[in-house]
Design an enzyme around this catalytic site. Structure first.
Site, mmCIF file in Angstrom:
data_model
loop_
_atom_site.group_PDB
_atom_site.id
_atom_site.type_symbol
_atom_site.label_atom_id
_atom_site.label_comp_id
_atom_site.label_asym_id
_atom_site.label_seq_id
_atom_site.Cartn_x
_atom_site.Cartn_y
_atom_site.Cartn_z
ATOM 1 C CE LYS A 159 -2.589 10.830 2.672
ATOM 2 N NZ LYS A 159 -3.130 10.019 1.564
ATOM 3 C CE LYS A 196 -6.871 13.785 -0.208
ATOM 4 N NZ LYS A 196 -7.090 12.506 -0.849
ATOM 5 N NE ARG A 197 -2.350 8.519 6.291
ATOM 6 C CZ ARG A 197 -1.141 8.565 5.744
ATOM 7 N NH1 ARG A 197 -0.157 9.198 6.368
ATOM 8 N NH2 ARG A 197 -0.912 7.991 4.585
ATOM 9 C CE LYS A 231 -14.285 5.781 0.606
ATOM 10 N NZ LYS A 231 -13.405 5.951 1.770
ATOM 11 C CG HIS A 240 -2.142 -0.814 1.105
ATOM 12 N ND1 HIS A 240 -3.271 -0.412 0.422
ATOM 13 C CD2 HIS A 240 -2.414 -2.046 1.566
ATOM 14 C CE1 HIS A 240 -4.183 -1.355 0.492
ATOM 15 N NE2 HIS A 240 -3.693 -2.364 1.179
ATOM 16 C CB THR A 289 -10.519 4.745 -1.316
ATOM 17 O OG1 THR A 289 -10.160 5.139 0.008
ATOM 18 C CG2 THR A 289 -9.763 3.483 -1.690
#
Length: 816
Positions: A550, A544-545, A656, A356, A652
């Site tokens: 990110k 998100k985290r 969504k 992952h 993911t």
């Protein structure tokens, strides 16, 4: 109980009075939740028992999905949906004076995960059951989740997340299935009755692993699979002492406390030795307990263990459960009397592994000495696996010593879990096409050259029933009215919506649904922040985290630039925008916490400035969770997927948001690449460096953040505002660490390099949003193309290409 609405209402009233001990006019919504949950759980129980019986009778191969996280969220609404009784219960409760949505709020989000890894595992369990596969989860029943996030004076503060405080109506404790897990001790060679020798670990610490089973209800199919969560409890025999690393604990309470910590916290702080040791104990606890349970089920078939691969598939979700490999070897060698090669053949045919992460620093390693002390027999086995592997590389593969050192499972005092997982599995998969290519060609290139047949891609998928049908029922109803209901079990049929993309009436209905969802989220924001949100503004979402790659920071800097431009040009024409953030930063991740503080400072400024508050609003919604995501995602207009190209394995949340009609502004990273293949330029807003450009910078250098700072006035101004008194640094505050990460440390994730491109894409979004027909067509395109990213597709690929299983003969559920 659920044959019809009147029957339900009658049974529910009796159950409510019976469970609460109160008259109807005295009961609380908490009582209503408990009574309803017990009824649903009882209904599930009948199908659960029937499913387990069918699996045993049919004797097909079963899959066991081992994961340190299962972010299942709340289960009441999801279970009602999958049981096909959601509308019946909603209407019945409504007639009795209760709102189902309010009742759902009384359920705690299960504190069993943190981010995408855990949510993916939960989605996969749902798809396994819904498709009729015999597939179960193995995890840990954490007493406390990661933490409950509070934002105080703009800072993240971590509070205990005691999600089990009011109990868990869905779980069933199985005392009769508890098993012992052993730590520490010393390994002795023992002669067996037949004159052979085996190994036994003596004088160690013993812990009971007690399973709590949670039913996983399939949609349409009557299959109910099992998520087995393990809780650590004391197993001390006072006559023998309490074990432990130094012979004995001081007393029973000392021992009991040590045991309970094993299943107490999700992701203990592992920056110090004690926390790292606890993390290792958790991983072995999961692997040992789960494996014993799997083998107990296999034993009921009465088959010899050389047939284990025919009946059992074990999948390890990232490297955390990799100790399954040496633990299964230990059982086969020491308890089942297999020779090494036969045991290794069985293990490698049983186990498969999903990687992952692309970040090399995130690939899990353990200190060799720590493993030797805590798990002495497993260390011996890992050491032998490594010896044989390295010998094969040297003698059979012709590798030089440098290559052997790079590929070794044990090197430089560390045990490399990804190397052990690859070597001990028959399948290794990435989670997006780009991610898998990077594994093959860069991160795991030498392993791919050694085992090319093992590597494959399985792009992630999400449970469309949870994230569309349950989270956005109005949109689901609109889709059903347009194209029928086949898409609920065949998500690729969402593609039929393309025929309605230009339909003016359908577009208007799509906009009405989106606006209703935005009003719902706006109401939530008002309750939390006391600020009225313009529901006609663009809802721009990044949830998100929180991690540097990110690039929540890129989003924040752009908002600062928008603020500056409005202040400089009061007549600037700009489409009103509401920026919504949700994220948790790891407790020890200082930079991430600074970015949270920066976002909250920006919010305090732009939301209260008379010049900007009608054009820009910023909200950081605390304690992001599955249930909060179910409020945010249906309301989103824009989905921020802006990680540095080549850093995100898949994502993911992007799927969504796409499925709920949000348009993505993003880089070509992770699964964004495959989304772009489906949507093209008309359905996404791409910006930024491509992976080839990023890799060239890393390989050859040549990137200068300071050059961009000195040449782009907008960048210079926002960076200076991080360290100088002004709208975002007041009362002596500054963000020196953020500033220096970009300039002194040369902007590792290319935030400044992508800034201009990102700002251009955002400007185009603002223009396009004003063209409601164009925007709605793009939104419908996203919904129509999202079926490709449903978890059902992913699980079918795992089932046929990795696990070798087929759906069991389980009936459909056409009403109860």
């Amino acid at each position: 109980m659920f044959t019809n609405k009147e029957n339900f209402k009658q049974e529910f009233k009796q159950r409510l009075i019976g469970t609460s001990g109160r008259q109807m006019h005295e009961v609380t919504e908490d009582d209503v939740y408990a009574a309803l949950g017990s009824m649903v759980r009882e209904q599930i129980g009948r199908e659960w028992a029937a499913t387990n019986r069918s699996y045993m009778e049919q004797g097909e191969r079963q899959v066991y999905y081992f994961s340190m996280e299962f972010l299942i969220g709340r289960l009441l609404g999801n279970n009602l949906l999958n049981l096909n009784i959601l509308d019946l219960v909603r209407e019945g409760l409504g007639e009795l004076g209760w709102d189902l949505e309010d009742i759902e709020e009384y359920e705690a989000d299960a504190g069993l995960g943190n981010g995408g890894l855990g949510r993916l595992a939960a989605c996969f369990l749902d798809s396994l059951a819904s498709l009729g596969y015999a597939g179960h989860g193995n995890g840990i029943r954490y007493k406390y989740g990661l933490f409950e996030q509070k934002i105080i004076d703009g800072h993240q503060v971590e509070l205990p997340d005691y999600w089990l405080q009011k109990g868990n109506v869905w779980e069933v404790r199985r005392d009769d299935k508890k098993v012992k897990v052993r730590f520490w001790g010393n390994v002795e060679i023992v002669e067996t009755e037949d004159g052979n020798y085996t190994y036994e670990t003596k004088n160690g610490e013993e812990v009971w692993a007690v399973p709590y089973d949670v039913p996983v209800v399939g949609y349409d199919k009557t299959a109910v699979n099992t998520l087995r969560l393990w809780s650590a409890e004391s197993a001390a025999d006072p006559a023998r002492g309490f074990g432990g690393p130094n012979g004995n604990y001081y007393n029973f309470l000392d021992y009991k406390r040590s045991v309970e910590t094993v299943s107490e916290f999700l992701y203990p702080d592992d920056s110090q030795y004690e926390g790292k040791l606890l993390r290792l104990k958790q991983e072995y606890f999961l692997c040992s307990a789960g494996l014993q349970s799997v083998l107990r089920t296999f034993d009921k078939l009465g088959l010899p263990y050389d047939r284990l691969p025919e009946k059992v598939a074990i999948h390890i979700n990232d490297t955390h459960p990799t100790l399954v490999i040496p633990e299964l070897m230990r059982i086969l060698l020491d308890e089942k009397s297999f020779g090494w090669q036969d045991a290794w053949d069985i293990v490698s045919r049983v186990v498969s592994y999903t990687n992952h992460t692309i970040l090399s620093e995130a690939l899990e390693t353990w200190p060799e000495q720590m493993v030797r002390d805590l798990l002495p027999r497993l260390y011996m086995i890992i050491e032998e696996v490594n010896r044989r592997f390295c010998a094969d590389l040297l003698e059979e593969q012709g590798a030089d010593q440098a290559k052997v050192s790079r590929m070794a499972i044990i090197a430089d005092g560390q045990i490399k879990m990804a190397h052990l997982a690859i070597h001990g599995s028959h399948s290794v998969n990435g989670v997006a096409a780009l991610h898998t290519d990077i594994l093959k060609n860069r991160e795991m290139k030498e392993f791919y050259e050694l085992y090319p047949e093992r590597f494959n891609n399985k792009t992630n998928g999400i449970t469309h029933r949870r994230w569309l049908m349950h989270a956005n029922p109005d949109l689901a109803g609109l889709i059903e009215g347009a194209i029928g209901s086949d898409w609920k079990t065949q998500p690729d049929r969402l593609n039929d919506l393309l025929g309605h993309a230009g339909d003016a009436v359908f577009q208007e209905r799509i906009r009405a649904v989106k606006h209703k969802n935005k009003e719902r989220l706006a109401s939530y924001i008002y309750k939390k922040h006391g600020v009225t949100v313009d529901t006609h503004s663009i809802f721009d979402v990044q949830v998100k985290r929180l991690h540097a790659y990110k690039r929540q920071l890129l989003n924040a800097l752009h908002i600062m630039d928008l603020y500056n431009r409005i202040k400089e040009q009061p007549s600037l024409e700009i489409t009103p925008r509401t920026f919504i953030f949700g994220a948790k930063a790891a407790p020890g991740y200082y930079m991430a916490k600074q970015i949270i503080k920066l976002i909250n400072n920006i919010a305090a400024t732009v939301n209260n400035d008379p010049q900007t508050k009608n054009l820009l609003n910023v909200f950081f919604l605390e304690n992001y969770s599955v249930s909060l995501a179910e409020k945010i995602i249906p309301a989103a207009d824009v989905s921020e997927q802006i990680s540095t190209a080549g850093k995100e394995a898949s994502g993911t949340g992007n799927m969504k948001l796409m499925m709920n009609g949000a348009l993505t502004v993003g880089t070509l990273d992770g699964a964004n690449v495959e989304m772009y293949e489906s949507l093209g330029d008309e359905g996404m807003y791409l910006f930024g460096l491509r992976i080839e450009e990023v890799e060239k910078y890393y390989r050859e250098g040549g990137y200068s953040a300071s050059a961009i700072y000195n040449s782009d006035d907008r960048v210079k101004k926002v960076l200076d505002q991080l360290i100088h008194p002004g709208p975002f640094c007041q009362n002596g505050q500054s963000f020196d660490s953020v500033y220096h990460s970009l300039l002194s440390h040369n902007d590792e994730y290319f935030v400044l390099r992508d800034f201009a491109s990102y700002a251009d894409a955002q400007a185009q979004i603002g223009l396009d949003y004003r063209n409601t027909k164009l925007w709605t067509e793009k939104s419908i395109l996203n919904i129509a193309k999202s079926g490709r990213f449903a978890g059902d597709r992913t699980i079918n690929e795992y089932a046929t290409e990795i696990w070798g299983i087929k759906p069991a003969n389980i009936g459909s559920r056409s009403g109860i």
